[in-house]
Enzyme design. Structure first.
Site, short mmCIF file in Angstrom:
data_model
loop_
_atom_site.label_atom_id
_atom_site.label_comp_id
_atom_site.label_asym_id
_atom_site.label_seq_id
_atom_site.Cartn_x
_atom_site.Cartn_y
_atom_site.Cartn_z
N SER A 128 0.84 -1.20 0.00
CA SER A 128 0.00 0.00 0.00
C SER A 128 0.88 1.25 0.00
O SER A 128 1.99 1.25 0.54
CB SER A 128 -0.84 -0.03 1.28
OG SER A 128 -1.43 1.22 1.51
N TYR A 153 -1.89 -0.73 11.00
CA TYR A 153 -2.17 -1.33 9.68
C TYR A 153 -1.00 -1.05 8.72
O TYR A 153 -0.49 -1.96 8.07
CB TYR A 153 -3.48 -0.76 9.10
CG TYR A 153 -3.61 -1.05 7.62
CD1 TYR A 153 -3.94 -2.32 7.19
CD2 TYR A 153 -3.36 -0.06 6.66
CE1 TYR A 153 -4.02 -2.61 5.82
CE2 TYR A 153 -3.44 -0.33 5.30
CZ TYR A 153 -3.78 -1.60 4.89
OH TYR A 153 -3.84 -1.89 3.54
N LYS A 157 2.04 -3.58 6.70
CA LYS A 157 2.46 -3.60 5.29
C LYS A 157 3.99 -3.40 5.20
O LYS A 157 4.65 -4.06 4.41
CB LYS A 157 1.72 -2.52 4.49
CG LYS A 157 0.23 -2.78 4.36
CD LYS A 157 -0.08 -4.07 3.59
CE LYS A 157 -1.55 -4.37 3.52
NZ LYS A 157 -1.84 -5.72 3.00
#
Ligand code: NAD
Ligand code: WQD
Length: 341
Positions: A128, A153, A157
């Site tokens: 992302s 979050y 990644k």
């Protein structure tokens, strides 16, 4: 790539389901796994309606290594894995970091380990733009240094990318990390789109849910940024353009064009749009006036981020085919279809 078998994790979810359609269209055979924590099996019916293919499906939590192994045992001829499965709500990850680390990292480690053990050639990972953190300038290319993640979050990644880089270094598995910008829109057939179990927080579904009346109004998070109209700038990419990038990434590895264990590609259209411009595009496509108010800035929002995707164009031959009007038209058609259901 006729017949090569691809395991799609998180395949009943938003981007996974659109990618499965593209894989089938390109002649791949697909196996899908999802625990349906943020999706349901109806997307498999839509995939069948659009392609005529019934995709083999395992309802499995990928954190369960024993159950995950059974998928590889049942399908020993998997050549490629596209790993979408993850929890993705930024705000929830701040409240429940352990849930996010456990789910996103345990699932990745299990799938990656089994892929390497089973001689999978290509491992594509959903990364992302969030890995870039608070960028100082845009467009960002793949060499832009990563800043501290804004959320647990985002950290999953960043760590996920590092886990893959360390793990495939001396293996026959090669990996591509695709850093998505802001995926939005729906399949042009009107039969498939985003239908999460959790309430969506992303701009485009918030707009369409407001327009259809699921929400009374929506809030634009800040109009006092240093941008042309004061609202934040993002790079909205149509989900079908994004899906195509995965197929090109697989071909890149299968055709022997990748010379290193891991490659990274930005996947965004490279066109920064403000929140108010996106709302205007919706109003133009739908013919409606959207009920919105301007509120305070959302904590953690970056002022502006959009991509330089020159590397994906040069190496993968990837070029976006859809623009923001297509995104809003297809997203709105899908919202109306869901309402009828
Ligand atoms: P989604 O929630 O629609 O799809 C993810 C799927 O993974 C869901 O169907 C969910 O049920 C499944 N899943 C989650 N944990 C699982 C587990 N432990 N075992 C099995 N299945 C599990 O989300 P999406 O928008 O399709 O995102 C796909 C991937 O792309 C995710 O990794 C996400 O982090 C990443 N990504 C998404 C965006 C975005 O804005 N949508 C942007 C950048 C990156
Ligand atoms: C876009 C813009 C908001 C909702 C998130 C994740 C990122 C990646 C993509 C997964 C921002 C504004 C939004 C609303 C608004 N996902 N907005 N009102 O924050 O760019 O990125 O999705 O990897 O990690 O953080 O996307 O769609 O939430 O917001 O004004 O009700 O719309 O402030 O400027 P974001 P978003």
């Amino acid at each position: 790539m006729q017949g090569k078998k691809i395991l799609v994790t998180g395949g009943t979810g938003y981007i996974g389901s659109h990618t499965i359609i593209e894989l089938i269209t390109q002649g791949y055979s697909v196996v899908c796994v999802d625990n349906c924590i943020n999706s349901d099996k109806s997307s498999l019916m839509s995939i069948h309606q659009i392609t005529g293919v019934s995709v083999p499906f395992f309802q499995v939590d990928l954190c369960d290594s024993y159950e995950t192994k059974k998928i590889f045992t049942a399908h020993p001829d998997i050549s490629g894995v596209i790993h979408f499965a993850a929890l993705k709500a930024v705000g929830e990850s701040v409240e429940k970091p352990i849930l996010y680390f456990r789910n996103n990292l345990d699932a990745l480690i299990n799938v990656l380990d089994l892929s390497i053990q089973n001689g999978v050639k290509a491992f594509i990972f959903s990364s992302s733009c969030t890995v870039y953190g608070e960028v100082l300038k845009s467009p960002v290319d793949e060499n832009t240094p990563l800043q501290a993640a804004e959320s647990p979050y985002g950290r999953t990644k960043q760590i996920g990318e590092q886990i893959i880089e360390d793990s495939v270094k001396n293996e026959m598995t090669q990996s591509i990390l695709l850093r998505y910008f802001n995926p939005a829109g729906a399949h042009p057939s009107g039969l498939l789109g985003e239908s999460p179990i959790n309430q969506p927080q992303n701009l485009v579904p918030v707009i369409t849910e407001t327009a259809i009346g699921k929400r009374d109004t929506m809030t634009v998070f800040g109009n006092d940024y240093e941008t042309k109209d004061g609202s934040c700038i993002r790079d909205y990419i149509h989900v079908c353009d994004l899906a195509r990038a995965h197929i090109l990434a697989l071909s890149y590895i299968f055709n022997g064009r990748q010379k290193v264990p891991v490659e990274i590609f930005n996947v965004g259209i490279g066109n920064g749009l403000t929140v108010l411009e996106v709302i205007k595009a919706f109003e133009k496509e739908s013919g409606l006036r959207l009920k919105y108010k301007v509120g305070p800035r959302r904590p953690g929002d970056v002022v502006a981020i959009y991509s330089d995707h020159a590397k994906a164009s040069k190496e993968l031959g990837w070029y976006p085919q859809y623009n923001v009007n297509d995104i809003m038209r297809t997203a709105w058609a899908w919202e109306q279809k869901r309402q009828q259901r």
